[in-house]
Design a protein around this motif. Sequence first.
Motif, PDB file in Angstrom:
ATOM      1  N   GLU A 100       0.946  -1.133  -0.111  1.00  0.00           N
ATOM      2  CA  GLU A 100      -0.020  -0.067   0.024  1.00  0.00           C
ATOM      3  C   GLU A 100       0.805   1.311  -0.122  1.00  0.00           C
ATOM      4  N   SER A 101       1.984   1.169   0.461  1.00  0.00           N
ATOM      5  CA  SER A 101       2.919   2.330   0.365  1.00  0.00           C
ATOM      6  C   SER A 101       3.591   2.534  -0.948  1.00  0.00           C
ATOM      7  N   LEU A 102       3.535   1.578  -2.000  1.00  0.00           N
ATOM      8  CA  LEU A 102       4.077   1.911  -3.327  1.00  0.00           C
ATOM      9  C   LEU A 102       3.323   2.705  -3.976  1.00  0.00           C
ATOM     10  N   LYS A 126       6.981 -14.118  -1.063  1.00  0.00           N
ATOM     11  CA  LYS A 126       6.944 -12.678  -0.447  1.00  0.00           C
ATOM     12  C   LYS A 126       8.475 -12.391  -0.777  1.00  0.00           C
ATOM     13  N   GLY A 127       9.253 -13.039  -0.707  1.00  0.00           N
ATOM     14  CA  GLY A 127      10.855 -12.799  -0.918  1.00  0.00           C
ATOM     15  C   GLY A 127      10.889 -12.049  -2.454  1.00  0.00           C
ATOM     16  N   GLN A 128      10.421 -12.703  -3.343  1.00  0.00           N
ATOM     17  CA  GLN A 128      10.337 -12.540  -4.735  1.00  0.00           C
ATOM     18  C   GLN A 128       9.650 -10.757  -4.650  1.00  0.00           C
ATOM     19  N   MET A 129       8.512 -10.981  -4.196  1.00  0.00           N
ATOM     20  CA  MET A 129       7.845  -9.539  -4.392  1.00  0.00           C
ATOM     21  C   MET A 129       8.634  -8.411  -3.716  1.00  0.00           C
ATOM     22  N   LEU A 130       9.341  -8.709  -2.396  1.00  0.00           N
ATOM     23  CA  LEU A 130      10.247  -7.527  -1.922  1.00  0.00           C
ATOM     24  C   LEU A 130      11.450  -7.311  -2.900  1.00  0.00           C
ATOM     25  N   ALA A 131      12.106  -8.330  -3.371  1.00  0.00           N
ATOM     26  CA  ALA A 131      13.329  -8.068  -4.213  1.00  0.00           C
ATOM     27  C   ALA A 131      12.676  -7.465  -5.494  1.00  0.00           C
ATOM     28  N   LEU A 132      11.684  -7.692  -6.064  1.00  0.00           N
ATOM     29  CA  LEU A 132      11.175  -6.821  -7.250  1.00  0.00           C
ATOM     30  C   LEU A 132      10.920  -5.520  -6.825  1.00  0.00           C
ATOM     31  N   GLY A 133      10.369  -5.193  -5.525  1.00  0.00           N
ATOM     32  CA  GLY A 133      10.313  -3.778  -5.167  1.00  0.00           C
ATOM     33  C   GLY A 133      11.461  -3.077  -5.021  1.00  0.00           C
ATOM     34  N   ARG A 134      12.403  -3.875  -4.437  1.00  0.00           N
ATOM     35  CA  ARG A 134      13.786  -3.079  -4.237  1.00  0.00           C
ATOM     36  C   ARG A 134      14.241  -2.820  -5.680  1.00  0.00           C
ATOM     37  N   GLY A 135      14.390  -3.807  -6.573  1.00  0.00           N
ATOM     38  CA  GLY A 135      14.756  -3.564  -8.084  1.00  0.00           C
ATOM     39  C   GLY A 135      13.840  -2.507  -8.715  1.00  0.00           C
ATOM     40  N   GLY A 146      13.054   0.301  -7.127  1.00  0.00           N
ATOM     41  CA  GLY A 146      13.616   1.401  -6.511  1.00  0.00           C
ATOM     42  C   GLY A 146      12.717   1.792  -5.189  1.00  0.00           C
ATOM     43  N   HIS A 147      12.139   0.619  -4.741  1.00  0.00           N
ATOM     44  CA  HIS A 147      11.157   0.795  -3.475  1.00  0.00           C
ATOM     45  C   HIS A 147      11.618  -0.241  -2.322  1.00  0.00           C
ATOM     46  N   PRO A 148      12.828  -0.026  -1.673  1.00  0.00           N
ATOM     47  CA  PRO A 148      13.146  -0.940  -0.867  1.00  0.00           C
ATOM     48  C   PRO A 148      12.218  -1.012   0.540  1.00  0.00           C
ATOM     49  N   VAL A 149      11.983  -2.153   1.036  1.00  0.00           N
ATOM     50  CA  VAL A 149      11.343  -2.272   2.258  1.00  0.00           C
ATOM     51  C   VAL A 149      11.902  -1.451   3.346  1.00  0.00           C
ATOM     52  N   PRO A 150      11.152  -0.730   4.140  1.00  0.00           N
ATOM     53  CA  PRO A 150      11.764   0.133   5.146  1.00  0.00           C
ATOM     54  C   PRO A 150      12.339  -0.744   6.366  1.00  0.00           C
ATOM     55  N   ASP A 151      13.189  -0.167   6.851  1.00  0.00           N
ATOM     56  CA  ASP A 151      13.908  -1.123   8.114  1.00  0.00           C
ATOM     57  C   ASP A 151      12.914  -1.415   9.079  1.00  0.00           C
ATOM     58  N   SER A 152      11.874  -0.701   9.176  1.00  0.00           N
ATOM     59  CA  SER A 152      11.109  -0.925  10.396  1.00  0.00           C
ATOM     60  C   SER A 152       9.794  -2.139   9.940  1.00  0.00           C
ATOM     61  N   TYR A 153      10.034  -2.682   8.975  1.00  0.00           N
ATOM     62  CA  TYR A 153       9.025  -3.630   8.393  1.00  0.00           C
ATOM     63  C   TYR A 153       9.865  -5.015   8.373  1.00  0.00           C
ATOM     64  N   GLU A 154       9.370  -5.761   9.540  1.00  0.00           N
ATOM     65  CA  GLU A 154       9.830  -7.042   9.671  1.00  0.00           C
ATOM     66  C   GLU A 154       8.940  -7.951   8.837  1.00  0.00           C
ATOM     67  N   ILE A 156       3.841   0.949  -9.452  1.00  0.00           N
ATOM     68  CA  ILE A 156       4.578  -0.012  -9.137  1.00  0.00           C
ATOM     69  C   ILE A 156       4.179  -1.265  -8.887  1.00  0.00           C
ATOM     70  N   TYR A 157       3.246  -1.224  -8.000  1.00  0.00           N
ATOM     71  CA  TYR A 157       2.466  -2.437  -7.635  1.00  0.00           C
ATOM     72  C   TYR A 157       2.097  -3.342  -8.624  1.00  0.00           C
ATOM     73  N   THR A 158       1.654  -2.953  -9.743  1.00  0.00           N
ATOM     74  CA  THR A 158       1.225  -3.599 -10.841  1.00  0.00           C
ATOM     75  C   THR A 158       2.057  -3.793 -12.243  1.00  0.00           C
ATOM     76  N   GLN A 159       3.299  -2.880 -11.981  1.00  0.00           N
ATOM     77  CA  GLN A 159       4.561  -2.828 -13.120  1.00  0.00           C
ATOM     78  C   GLN A 159       4.799  -4.046 -13.634  1.00  0.00           C
ATOM     79  N   GLU A 160       4.572  -4.445 -14.973  1.00  0.00           N
ATOM     80  CA  GLU A 160       4.865  -5.786 -15.436  1.00  0.00           C
ATOM     81  C   GLU A 160       6.401  -5.729 -15.817  1.00  0.00           C
ATOM     82  N   ARG A 161       7.084  -6.946 -15.523  1.00  0.00           N
ATOM     83  CA  ARG A 161       8.626  -7.116 -15.876  1.00  0.00           C
ATOM     84  C   ARG A 161       8.597  -8.429 -16.418  1.00  0.00           C
TER      85      ARG A 161
END
Length: 167
Positions: free
Chosen positions: A24-26, A136-145, A147-155, A30-35
């Motif tokens: 929701e922060s994206l 979930k790991g893939q979603m977070l890696a894609l978000g980072r790729g 330009g939207h890394p997960v904030p440090d406060s999100y475990e 970016i959430y729907t961007q096709e790669r």
Amino acid sequence: MNDDLRVFYGWVQRSREILFRYCESLPPEIYTQERSDFGYGSIRNLHVHVADCYLWWVGVVGMGHPKADLKGADFPNVAAVRAVFEGVDRLVEEALSSFDRLDEVYVWTHPSMGWKINVSQRWLLMHPITHEFHHKGQMLALGRGLGHPVPDSYETDLVSPSLSPAT
């Protein structure tokens, strides 16, 4: 019945909520961007694939429900994907309330393709959970790729067994 799995699934839901907050922060695009170079193509599509996995293994294979066959493009935003997971949560609760032979292994045969697999009710619940954390790991890696890394406060990996929801 199945109180241990119910508690465990509650931890999964809390971890999922953290992922939803991240999504929701994206920016929506970016959430729907096709790669084409990434499995399932977008964060949204991966999210929908995870829901579809629960609906298939728990719903179709475990409980005999009709196949849902979700497509990412049918879900325009995070709110729509959240709604699908509300259905997943109801389905898992239904399974937790009705599965009574958790570790009895049986052969399930795909009705149209004929392939066979040994499953148990516990496996039908655990496989989509482990699958969810993999993607979930893939979603977070894609978000980072993108330009939207997960904030440090999100475990997003470790879920504390505390009684209050993680923040």
